[in-house]
Write an enzyme that holds these catalytic residues in place. Structure first.
Site, PDB file in Angstrom:
ATOM      1  N   GLY A 210       0.740  -1.200  -0.273  1.00  0.00           N
ATOM      2  CA  GLY A 210      -0.035  -0.172  -0.108  1.00  0.00           C
ATOM      3  C   GLY A 210       0.747   1.183  -0.001  1.00  0.00           C
ATOM      4  O   GLY A 210       1.897   1.060  -0.384  1.00  0.00           O
ATOM      5  N   ASN A 211       0.221   2.526  -0.008  1.00  0.00           N
ATOM      6  CA  ASN A 211       1.105   3.541   0.364  1.00  0.00           C
ATOM      7  C   ASN A 211       0.415   4.512   1.382  1.00  0.00           C
ATOM      8  O   ASN A 211      -0.695   4.202   1.832  1.00  0.00           O
ATOM      9  CB  ASN A 211       1.351   4.524  -0.908  1.00  0.00           C
ATOM     10  CG  ASN A 211      -0.139   4.677  -1.585  1.00  0.00           C
ATOM     11  OD1 ASN A 211      -1.096   5.505  -0.901  1.00  0.00           O
ATOM     12  ND2 ASN A 211      -0.637   4.189  -2.694  1.00  0.00           N
ATOM     13  N   ARG A 212       0.999   5.793   1.636  1.00  0.00           N
ATOM     14  CA  ARG A 212       0.455   6.513   2.802  1.00  0.00           C
ATOM     15  C   ARG A 212      -0.637   7.664   2.393  1.00  0.00           C
ATOM     16  O   ARG A 212      -0.967   8.349   3.406  1.00  0.00           O
ATOM     17  CB  ARG A 212       1.622   7.238   3.667  1.00  0.00           C
ATOM     18  CG  ARG A 212       3.013   6.164   3.960  1.00  0.00           C
ATOM     19  CD  ARG A 212       3.722   7.218   4.647  1.00  0.00           C
ATOM     20  NE  ARG A 212       5.105   6.485   4.626  1.00  0.00           N
ATOM     21  CZ  ARG A 212       5.486   5.573   5.843  1.00  0.00           C
ATOM     22  NH1 ARG A 212       4.822   5.324   6.614  1.00  0.00           N
ATOM     23  NH2 ARG A 212       6.498   4.997   5.752  1.00  0.00           N
ATOM     24  N   ALA A 278      -3.774   7.623  -5.234  1.00  0.00           N
ATOM     25  CA  ALA A 278      -2.474   7.140  -5.249  1.00  0.00           C
ATOM     26  C   ALA A 278      -2.597   5.842  -5.610  1.00  0.00           C
ATOM     27  O   ALA A 278      -2.636   4.759  -4.597  1.00  0.00           O
ATOM     28  CB  ALA A 278      -1.672   7.432  -3.949  1.00  0.00           C
TER      29      ALA A 278
END
Ligand code: CTP
Length: 405
Positions: A210-212, A278
């Site tokens: 995943g990402n932030r 994102a």
């Protein structure tokens, strides 16, 4: 001032200023609003629920559960066109700012999708304390509306800021807010798609890549589009925040593939698509059906490319449809963003540079530059994400207007 057919929750917390609530309620009703009252238990020490229920002709809610059973805070939150917390004590402001939920007022606040106004009332030193001021800033960042305090003699005998605004001023502020909302419906009849948040690419049933991204920018965009009359579809990856607004349909997805499918399905009917998500560029080639067990030595995961939603929508785009993308860059920002603009066929791109303090992921603020196909560049200051959303939507509205005229 007109508040005809507006549904207002008047939420009262425990301050001496609660005596003004009875006047406030009468003014709201006189202006045409329907009013339901919530009181914190402490507020009942200052004004009786009987007074307020008699005046409002509605029962007063104080606890999430009462003798009559469970009070549905979600229903109440959805019923309202506005929630007005007046007086808002330092304690209630702190609870609202920090997501506490130990009484009916706070439960309704957390569930409400309508605009929230708050009229602080407290003593001078409590008002000036940084903790209070921080909580007020936080609430404003959430998009809540501060009803400014008055200046004068306080119940303690001190003289200064902290008095609750006068009931007439509160009613005027609500009326002005709705008047502005009604005149600012420049996107009525338009349909908008917003992609938002991160994607989670499964490795096995318990792990993902995943990402932030927090989804805050996407939520602010969806709320701004809806506020101006557009019908919004928000396709969001896993996030902990929710868009508020009656014109927003949220579709929750996990992976880039799910986000792609949901976006492609609704795109043909859209006037605008803003890709604020994102999206993972890569996803594991295979997803293990069972939890992957550790073994001795290193491991590697083979990844494959995901579909580029923005690129695909750029290809499908018909005359009259506008697509907008984001570019998060660390170097050669303008050049890289310009390349993305062309490659993905965006009408304009929103560039944020990781070199700017306070911009990008995990901030409530953002600093953006808008670049369009004609090479126009509009650089903005560091602003709250709500304000940035306004700038982006204004840019879209401007392009749309000039293409229609
Ligand atoms: N985007 C998308 N689908 C993807 C990847 C990106 O819709 N699979 C969108 C994003 O929502 C954003 C824009 O494309 O609007 C960002 O473009 P991208 O090339 O992915 O930017 P970066 O991730 O910054 O790319 P790079 O790592 O190549 O700089």
């Amino acid at each position: 001032m007109e508040l005809k057919n507006k549904k207002v929750i008047l939420a009262v917390s425990g301050s001496i200023a609660a005596y003004k609530t009875a006047f406030l309620m009468r003014l709201l009703i006189k202006a045409g609003a329907e009013v339901k009252i919530i009181m914190t238990p402490a507020a009942t020490d200052f004004i009786t629920p009987l007074t307020l229920s008699t005046l409002s002709k509605n029962p007063v809610h104080s606890n999430v559960s009462s003798g009559e059973g469970w009070n549905n805070h979600v229903e109440l939150g959805l019923w309202a066109d506005a929630m007005v917390v007046a007086p808002a004590t330092a304690n209630t402001l702190a609870g609202m700012a920090n997501g506490l939920c130990n009484n009916m007022l706070l439960a309704v606040y957390l569930s409400a999708r309508c605009p929230v106004f708050f009229a602080p009332a407290m003593d001078l030193d409590m008002w000036t304390h940084p903790a209070t001021q921080n909580n007020i800033n936080k609430l404003q960042e959430y998009g809540n509306h501060l009803i400014p305090v008055g200046h004068g003699e306080l119940a303690s005998g001190l003289v200064g800021a902290g008095r609750m605004a006068e009931p007439e001023d509160i009613v005027n502020m609500l009326a002005e807010y709705w008047l502005k909302e009604e005149t600012e419906q420049d996107l009525a009849g338009k349909k908008a798609l917003v992609t938002s948040g991160p994607t989670h690419e499964a490795i096995d049933p318990v792990r993902f890549i995943g990402n932030r991204s927090t989804g805050r920018m996407g939520v602010s965009l969806a709320e701004e589009l809806a506020r101006r009359g557009a019908e919004v579809t928000l396709v969001t990856g896993p996030v902990s925040i929710q868009a508020k607004g009656k014109n927003i349909k949220t579709i929750s997805v996990k992976s880039a593939q799910e986000m792609y499918e949901a976006s492609i399905a609704c795109f043909p009917e859209m006037d605008i698509a803003i890709m604020a998500a994102a999206v993972a560029d890569y996803t594991p080639k295979t997803v293990s059906a069972t939890k992957v067990k550790k073994k001795a030595g290193d491991m590697s995961i083979e990844l494959k490319r995901t579909k580029d939603i923005a690129y695909e929508l750029g290809q499908l785009k018909k005359t009259g449809q506008i697509t907008v993308g984001f570019a998060l860059e660390t170097n050669n920002e303008l050049e890289n963003a310009g390349k993305k603009l062309k490659k993905k066929n965006f009408d304009f791109i929103v560039l944020n540079s990781l070199n700017d303090k306070g911009a990008g992921f995990q901030h409530n603020t953002n600093k953006v530059t808008l670049i369009d196909q004609a090479g126009n560049i509009e650089a903005h200051e560091l602003k709250s994400k709500q304000q940035v959303a306004k700038d982006i939507v204004n840019y879209f509205a401007k392009i749309k207007k000039s293409s229609e005229s």
